[in-house]
Design a protein around this motif. Structure first.
Motif, PDB file in Angstrom:
ATOM      1  N   ILE A   1      -1.058   3.711 -18.402  1.00 35.74           N
ATOM      2  CA  ILE A   1       0.271   3.863 -17.805  1.00 35.74           C
ATOM      3  C   ILE A   1       0.219   3.468 -16.332  1.00 35.74           C
ATOM      4  O   ILE A   1       1.068   2.720 -15.840  1.00 35.74           O
ATOM      5  N   TRP A   2      -0.799   3.956 -15.620  1.00 35.67           N
ATOM      6  CA  TRP A   2      -0.918   3.644 -14.200  1.00 35.67           C
ATOM      7  C   TRP A   2      -1.072   2.141 -13.962  1.00 35.67           C
ATOM      8  O   TRP A   2      -0.455   1.586 -13.056  1.00 35.67           O
ATOM      9  N   SER A   3      -1.881   1.465 -14.775  1.00 32.51           N
ATOM     10  CA  SER A   3      -2.082   0.023 -14.601  1.00 32.51           C
ATOM     11  C   SER A   3      -0.781  -0.743 -14.790  1.00 32.51           C
ATOM     12  O   SER A   3      -0.532  -1.738 -14.099  1.00 32.51           O
ATOM     13  N   THR A   4       0.036  -0.277 -15.702  1.00 30.83           N
ATOM     14  CA  THR A   4       1.346  -0.889 -15.898  1.00 30.83           C
ATOM     15  C   THR A   4       2.180  -0.745 -14.629  1.00 30.83           C
ATOM     16  O   THR A   4       2.782  -1.706 -14.138  1.00 30.83           O
ATOM     17  N   LEU A   5       2.197   0.464 -14.071  1.00 26.33           N
ATOM     18  CA  LEU A   5       2.962   0.715 -12.848  1.00 26.33           C
ATOM     19  C   LEU A   5       2.358  -0.028 -11.651  1.00 26.33           C
ATOM     20  O   LEU A   5       3.086  -0.583 -10.816  1.00 26.33           O
ATOM     21  N   PHE A   6       1.019  -0.054 -11.560  1.00 26.21           N
ATOM     22  CA  PHE A   6       0.337  -0.742 -10.469  1.00 26.21           C
ATOM     23  C   PHE A   6       0.637  -2.239 -10.503  1.00 26.21           C
ATOM     24  O   PHE A   6       0.952  -2.849  -9.475  1.00 26.21           O
ATOM     25  N   SER A   7       0.545  -2.845 -11.673  1.00 30.00           N
ATOM     26  CA  SER A   7       0.842  -4.270 -11.811  1.00 30.00           C
ATOM     27  C   SER A   7       2.276  -4.560 -11.387  1.00 30.00           C
ATOM     28  O   SER A   7       2.541  -5.517 -10.654  1.00 30.00           O
TER      29      SER A   7
ATOM     30  N   TYR B   1       0.795  -1.220   0.000  1.00 31.76           N
ATOM     31  CA  TYR B   1       0.000   0.000   0.000  1.00 31.76           C
ATOM     32  C   TYR B   1       0.835   1.282   0.000  1.00 31.76           C
ATOM     33  O   TYR B   1       0.639   2.156  -0.849  1.00 31.76           O
ATOM     34  N   LEU B   2       1.751   1.436   0.926  1.00 32.45           N
ATOM     35  CA  LEU B   2       2.486   2.704   1.020  1.00 32.45           C
ATOM     36  C   LEU B   2       3.325   2.989  -0.212  1.00 32.45           C
ATOM     37  O   LEU B   2       3.357   4.127  -0.695  1.00 32.45           O
ATOM     38  N   ASN B   3       3.989   1.966  -0.747  1.00 38.21           N
ATOM     39  CA  ASN B   3       4.788   2.190  -1.958  1.00 38.21           C
ATOM     40  C   ASN B   3       3.902   2.556  -3.146  1.00 38.21           C
ATOM     41  O   ASN B   3       4.253   3.439  -3.941  1.00 38.21           O
ATOM     42  N   LEU B   4       2.759   1.878  -3.267  1.00 39.31           N
ATOM     43  CA  LEU B   4       1.855   2.212  -4.367  1.00 39.31           C
ATOM     44  C   LEU B   4       1.210   3.582  -4.170  1.00 39.31           C
ATOM     45  O   LEU B   4       0.978   4.305  -5.137  1.00 39.31           O
ATOM     46  N   LEU B   5       0.946   3.957  -2.928  1.00 43.35           N
ATOM     47  CA  LEU B   5       0.388   5.289  -2.671  1.00 43.35           C
ATOM     48  C   LEU B   5       1.405   6.373  -3.037  1.00 43.35           C
ATOM     49  O   LEU B   5       1.052   7.384  -3.650  1.00 43.35           O
ATOM     50  N   LYS B   6       2.672   6.159  -2.708  1.00 40.89           N
ATOM     51  CA  LYS B   6       3.721   7.110  -3.111  1.00 40.89           C
ATOM     52  C   LYS B   6       3.792   7.206  -4.631  1.00 40.89           C
ATOM     53  O   LYS B   6       3.908   8.304  -5.185  1.00 40.89           O
TER      54      LYS B   6
END
Length: 159
Positions: A137-143, A100-105
């Protein structure tokens, strides 16, 4: 979300084989949760603050999106993705603790810029379309952030 996950697996996660189950989870989450939730949030923000006709309204919308919507949506999205793997609520808690914290950053380095453009320049009718383009782009980073780590969260293809 489907294309974002495939892009992440192919370009960022350097997988030898695409994990189709992972991609199916992203597709399912996108259809049943992410799309409706994002649209609902955008409509709610516009109803609360009206048209973006000043910098003050833009800042209010951006703050509401990033302080209220984003943290809650991200936690819910991680939870949905974990539950779609047929995992338990304890696994959801563990995944939230780990990711969570890394993805929130990561969220805070990407979405504020996108949302300034979205709220200030894009009419409400086209915001989901514009946001969907950015979401690729976000989905790529989220995955990548959710699945590119050692341990039980990385789906391994059976031998």
């Amino acid at each position: 979300m489907t294309v974002g996950d495939l892009t992440s697996q192919w370009l960022l996660q350097n997988k030898d084989q695409i994990d189709l189950r992972q991609t199916l989870r992203f597709t399912t989450a996108g259809l049943i949760f992410v799309g409706p939730a994002v649209r609902g949030c955008l409509v709610m923000i516009d109803k609360l603050f009206g048209p973006t006709n000043s910098m003050r309204v833009l800042v209010k919308k951006l703050l509401f999106d990033q302080v209220i919507c984003a943290p809650n949506f991200l936690a819910a999205n991680i939870s949905v993705m974990t539950l779609l793997k047929s995992q338990s609520l304890q696994d959801v808690r563990r995944e939230l603790d780990e990711s969570y914290l890394n993805l929130l950053k990561l969220n805070y380095t990407f979405w504020p810029f996108v949302q300034v453009i979205n709220f200030y320049f894009i009419p409400l009718t086209y915001r989901v379309l514009f946001g969907s383009s950015a979401a690729l782009i976000w989905s790529t980073l989220f995955s990548y952030g959710l699945y590119n780590k050692t341990g039980s969260n990385v789906d391994q293809a059976p031998p």
